[in-house]
Scaffold this active site. Structure first.
Site, PDB file in Angstrom:
ATOM      1  N   GLU A 121       5.560  -3.305   0.991  1.00 60.50           N
ATOM      2  CA  GLU A 121       5.676  -3.067  -0.466  1.00 60.50           C
ATOM      3  C   GLU A 121       4.929  -1.782  -0.766  1.00 60.50           C
ATOM      4  O   GLU A 121       3.699  -1.761  -0.717  1.00 60.50           O
ATOM      5  CB  GLU A 121       5.024  -4.219  -1.240  1.00 60.50           C
ATOM      6  CG  GLU A 121       5.727  -5.546  -1.131  1.00 60.50           C
ATOM      7  CD  GLU A 121       7.018  -5.574  -1.922  1.00 60.50           C
ATOM      8  OE1 GLU A 121       7.280  -4.629  -2.695  1.00 60.50           O
ATOM      9  OE2 GLU A 121       7.770  -6.528  -1.744  1.00 60.50           O
ATOM     10  N   GLY A 138       0.828  -1.200   0.000  1.00 61.79           N
ATOM     11  CA  GLY A 138       0.000   0.000   0.000  1.00 61.79           C
ATOM     12  C   GLY A 138       0.861   1.248   0.000  1.00 61.79           C
ATOM     13  O   GLY A 138       1.988   1.240  -0.511  1.00 61.79           O
ATOM     14  N   SER A 139       0.337   2.288   0.620  1.00 59.02           N
ATOM     15  CA  SER A 139       1.002   3.594   0.520  1.00 59.02           C
ATOM     16  C   SER A 139       2.006   3.818   1.654  1.00 59.02           C
ATOM     17  O   SER A 139       1.944   3.161   2.697  1.00 59.02           O
ATOM     18  CB  SER A 139      -0.055   4.692   0.535  1.00 59.02           C
ATOM     19  OG  SER A 139      -0.682   4.708   1.803  1.00 59.02           O
ATOM     20  N   THR A 184       0.440   4.909   5.226  1.00 60.51           N
ATOM     21  CA  THR A 184      -0.130   3.763   5.956  1.00 60.51           C
ATOM     22  C   THR A 184       0.987   2.857   6.468  1.00 60.51           C
ATOM     23  O   THR A 184       0.928   2.344   7.594  1.00 60.51           O
ATOM     24  CB  THR A 184      -1.083   2.963   5.037  1.00 60.51           C
ATOM     25  OG1 THR A 184      -2.051   3.845   4.500  1.00 60.51           O
ATOM     26  CG2 THR A 184      -1.779   1.850   5.793  1.00 60.51           C
ATOM     27  N   CYS A 214       1.966   0.375  -9.187  1.00 63.39           N
ATOM     28  CA  CYS A 214       3.097   0.820  -8.363  1.00 63.39           C
ATOM     29  C   CYS A 214       4.410   0.790  -9.131  1.00 63.39           C
ATOM     30  O   CYS A 214       5.268   1.634  -8.952  1.00 63.39           O
ATOM     31  CB  CYS A 214       3.201  -0.053  -7.116  1.00 63.39           C
ATOM     32  SG  CYS A 214       3.514  -1.780  -7.490  1.00 63.39           S
TER      33      CYS A 214
HETATM   34  P1  NAD Z   1      -3.395   2.552   1.371  1.00 64.84           P
HETATM   35  O1  NAD Z   1      -2.125   2.564   2.108  1.00 64.84           O
HETATM   36  O2  NAD Z   1      -4.318   3.701   1.539  1.00 64.84           O
HETATM   37  O3  NAD Z   1      -4.264   1.265   1.749  1.00 64.84           O
HETATM   38  C1  NAD Z   1      -3.741  -0.043   1.597  1.00 64.84           C
HETATM   39  C2  NAD Z   1      -4.431  -0.962   2.580  1.00 64.84           C
HETATM   40  O4  NAD Z   1      -4.093  -0.561   3.901  1.00 64.84           O
HETATM   41  C3  NAD Z   1      -5.960  -0.950   2.502  1.00 64.84           C
HETATM   42  O5  NAD Z   1      -6.439  -2.257   2.669  1.00 64.84           O
HETATM   43  C4  NAD Z   1      -6.344  -0.088   3.691  1.00 64.84           C
HETATM   44  O6  NAD Z   1      -7.623  -0.372   4.216  1.00 64.84           O
HETATM   45  C5  NAD Z   1      -5.271  -0.466   4.687  1.00 64.84           C
HETATM   46  N1  NAD Z   1      -5.052   0.523   5.746  1.00 64.84           N
HETATM   47  C6  NAD Z   1      -5.254   1.867   5.707  1.00 64.84           C
HETATM   48  N2  NAD Z   1      -4.927   2.426   6.881  1.00 64.84           N
HETATM   49  C7  NAD Z   1      -4.494   1.431   7.685  1.00 64.84           C
HETATM   50  C8  NAD Z   1      -3.997   1.379   9.022  1.00 64.84           C
HETATM   51  N3  NAD Z   1      -3.894   2.478   9.779  1.00 64.84           N
HETATM   52  N4  NAD Z   1      -3.620   0.186   9.520  1.00 64.84           N
HETATM   53  C9  NAD Z   1      -3.693  -0.930   8.775  1.00 64.84           C
HETATM   54  N5  NAD Z   1      -4.182  -0.953   7.509  1.00 64.84           N
HETATM   55  C10 NAD Z   1      -4.567   0.214   6.964  1.00 64.84           C
HETATM   56  O7  NAD Z   1      -3.012   2.336  -0.149  1.00 64.84           O
HETATM   57  P2  NAD Z   1      -3.990   2.310  -1.399  1.00 64.84           P
HETATM   58  O8  NAD Z   1      -4.389   3.707  -1.698  1.00 64.84           O
HETATM   59  O9  NAD Z   1      -5.028   1.275  -1.197  1.00 64.84           O
HETATM   60  O10 NAD Z   1      -3.018   1.739  -2.538  1.00 64.84           O
HETATM   61  C11 NAD Z   1      -2.214   2.537  -3.325  1.00 64.84           C
HETATM   62  C12 NAD Z   1      -0.786   2.480  -2.863  1.00 64.84           C
HETATM   63  O11 NAD Z   1      -0.316   1.137  -2.883  1.00 64.84           O
HETATM   64  C13 NAD Z   1       0.124   3.235  -3.801  1.00 64.84           C
HETATM   65  O12 NAD Z   1       1.058   3.977  -3.057  1.00 64.84           O
HETATM   66  C14 NAD Z   1       0.827   2.132  -4.579  1.00 64.84           C
HETATM   67  O13 NAD Z   1       2.064   2.491  -5.113  1.00 64.84           O
HETATM   68  C15 NAD Z   1       0.946   1.081  -3.538  1.00 64.84           C
HETATM   69  N6  NAD Z   1       1.176  -0.245  -4.147  1.00 64.84           N
HETATM   70  C16 NAD Z   1       2.414  -0.826  -4.005  1.00 64.84           C
HETATM   71  C17 NAD Z   1       2.674  -2.061  -4.606  1.00 64.84           C
HETATM   72  C18 NAD Z   1       4.014  -2.734  -4.460  1.00 64.84           C
HETATM   73  O14 NAD Z   1       4.088  -3.938  -4.688  1.00 64.84           O
HETATM   74  N7  NAD Z   1       5.071  -2.037  -4.093  1.00 64.84           N
HETATM   75  C19 NAD Z   1       1.669  -2.690  -5.342  1.00 64.84           C
HETATM   76  C20 NAD Z   1       0.441  -2.054  -5.474  1.00 64.84           C
HETATM   77  C21 NAD Z   1       0.196  -0.832  -4.867  1.00 64.84           C
END
Ligand code: NAD
Length: 490
Positions: free
Chosen positions: A255, A233-234, A237, A288
């Site tokens: 990741e 994710g981001s 987070t 990503c």
């Molecule tokens: P996000 O971080 O907002 O959310 C990802 C997940 O984390 C969701 O399931 C969300 O509900 C959960 N989450 C949010 N807050 C949390 C907390 N406080 N504690 C635990 N879990 C929590 O990211 P997004 O907007 O869903 O995804 C986009 C991001 O993911 C982009 O930055 C992208 O580059 C990244 N990404 C990385 C890869 C990789 O392999 N490096 C692959 C795909 C996406």
């Protein structure tokens, strides 16, 4: 009361899946389709009671699941993959409606890869306990023991692929799992629960806690009974998750986002490079690993831009269920506004939009493939991940300059380098990222390491790297000669 989402004729449970049962929630969240913004239905949100229930279920299932041999687990996991395969088209249609990804890509590629994510690691786990180190004194039996209860948290841009890429090795090596899917695209994980049940996976081995990050996600990662956290994710987070993990000293794999360079050297095949650059708009740029910063040698800039413009003008933006579509929607109105905000601020700071730059006429959640130029290295749009169909273009005149530009952000996920092969390979070695493609893009292998450096993450997934993370490495030392304790022993 239990809820369902219906997509075409497919019924998708909105509930959690714990200990082999659907568990209704007190609160549900709305789920919208990015295709047309329509309300698909509702998905369960978590609560402390649900989190506790899921962790207890995973804990209870752990002794029996971890005691099975890898070969015995493989039988279950192959059946799990078979069940996913039987519903190939359901998975494809549901993820396309839920996450806005191209239906044809899901049908013909992604769901097959998802099965492979399960099968490959089940097969590879057969060799996990093979490693021994022989010395004069002893035989060291190096074991990969499952860590325990694993929490897996995934984002909305490729939820099915990313969750199974983690579940495969985690389950194959004997852990029990709790998957927390993204609240904006939760549906295919519910189908995964159906597949697990149909495959007869023992209750509690795979649990799914739906819901948002603030309640479901943060509660799971804070629980001291959790042995591993695997997150995609981001960056913001990830920082919160790492703080929770630190409280319990739990290893976490992160990741994260990227701002990867796409380098085009003077000796590059310009047309080939331009065709690949246009591919960066795939999934509306919500990828990503996309090379989003085009760094083009100044001597070929105008030829490159001309060639790329041709490819971009030929792209079809539209409904991701239409086989002709190449660029689908952005996941959510909030993301559309975020993308537009980047462009507006860049223009105010003096940037030029070479093409695109606004919403696409197809619909509210569609954005034109965009290229922004006339930029400085420290501009926001060069430094920060946009996660939409927006690329930047900068030029360079020397190898040292392009390397400094490529390395000049806080991210370090991937990269692309086009040029004469040996030159491009040498440049690629000097780019500080987790991976980089030379004269190519997107070639991946389940055996190869995947992950980023700097703000793009911590840890590697793929092959043995996945097992190293999901397992406790233990050395069982068996002496070769009878051992007798002595204070003079060295
Ligand atoms: P996000 O971080 O907002 O959310 C990802 C997940 O984390 C969701 O399931 C969300 O509900 C959960 N989450 C949010 N807050 C949390 C907390 N406080 N504690 C635990 N879990 C929590 O990211 P997004 O907007 O869903 O995804 C986009 C991001 O993911 C982009 O930055 C992208 O580059 C990244 N990404 C990385 C890869 C990789 O392999 N490096 C692959 C795909 C996406």
């Amino acid at each position: 009361m239990s809820e369902f989402i219906k997509i075409n004729e497919i019924n998708i449970s909105s509930d959690h899946y714990i200990a082999g049962q659907r568990v209704a929630a007190k609160h549900y969240l709305d789920v919208f389709s990015p295709i047309d913004g329509r309300l698909l239905g509702k998905v369960a949100n978590g609560s402390p009671e649900i989190i506790n229930q899921a962790i207890e279920a995973a804990e209870q299932a752990f002794p029996a699941w971890s005691a099975l041999s890898a070969a015995e687990r493989k039988v279950y996991l192959d059946k799990f993959a078979d069940e996913i395969g039987k519903r190939n088209d359901d998975f494809a249609l549901v993820e396309s409606n839920d996450a806005g990804v191209l239906l044809s890509r899901m049908q013909h590629g992604v769901v097959k890869r998802v099965q492979l994510n399960i099968r490959h690691f089940a097969e590879q786990a057969l060799t996990l306990q093979d490693h021994t180190i022989n010395t004069n004194q002893a035989e060291h039996l190096v074991r990969h023991d499952p860590a325990g209860v694993v929490v897996i948290i995934t984002p909305w841009n490729a939820p099915l692929m990313l969750s199974t890429w983690k579940l495969g090795p985690a389950l194959a090596s004997g852990n029990t799992c709790i998957l927390k899917p993204p609240e904006w695209a939760p549906c295919t994980s519910s189908l995964l629960a159906d597949a697990a049940q149909a495959a007869g996976l023992p209750p509690g081995v795979l649990n799914i806690v739906q819901g948002n990050g603030a309640e479901s996600g943060s509660g799971l990662v804070a629980d001291p009974r959790v042995a591993r956290i695997s997150f995609t994710g981001s960056v913001p987070t990830a920082k919160l998750i790492a703080q929770s993990a630190a409280q319990n000293l739990v290893p976490c794999s992160l990741e994260l986002g990227g701002k990867s360079p796409f380098i085009v050297l003077a000796g590059a095949d310009i047309d080939n490079a331009a065709a690949t650059a246009a591919l960066m708009y795939r999934n509306a740029g919500q990828v990503c690993l996309a090379g989003t910063r085009l760094l083009v040698h100044e001597s070929i800039k105008s030829d490159f831009v001309k060639a790329m413009r041709g490819y971009v003008e030929a792209l079809t933006v539209g409904d991701p269920r239409d086989p002709a579509t190449e660029v689908g929607p952005i996941i959510h109105q909030r993301q559309v506004e975020r993308v537009a905000g980047f462009i507006e601020r860049a223009k105010s700071a003096g940037a030029t939009v070479l093409w695109g730059g606004a919403k696409h006429e197809y619909g509210e959640l569609y954005f034109q493939p965009t290229l922004v130029t006339n930029l400085k290295q420290d501009d926001e749009i060069v430094q920060n991940e946009v996660f939409g169909p927006v690329l930047t273009l900068q030029t360079f005149s020397s190898d040292d300059q392009v390397i400094a530009m490529a390395n000049g952000t806080d991210y370090g996920l991937g990269g692309v380098c086009y040029g004469e092969q040996s030159h491009a390979t040498e440049i690629s070695k000097r780019i500080r990222t987790g991976f980089i493609w030379v004269n190519s893009f997107g070639i991946r292998d389940l055996e190869a390491p995947f992950g980023g450096i700097k703000r793009s993450g911590i840890g590697r997934e793929g092959g043995n790297w996945s097992f190293e993370f999901f397992c406790d490495i233990k050395d069982v030392v068996v002496p070769k000669k009878p051992f007798r304790a002595s204070f003079s022993q060295r």
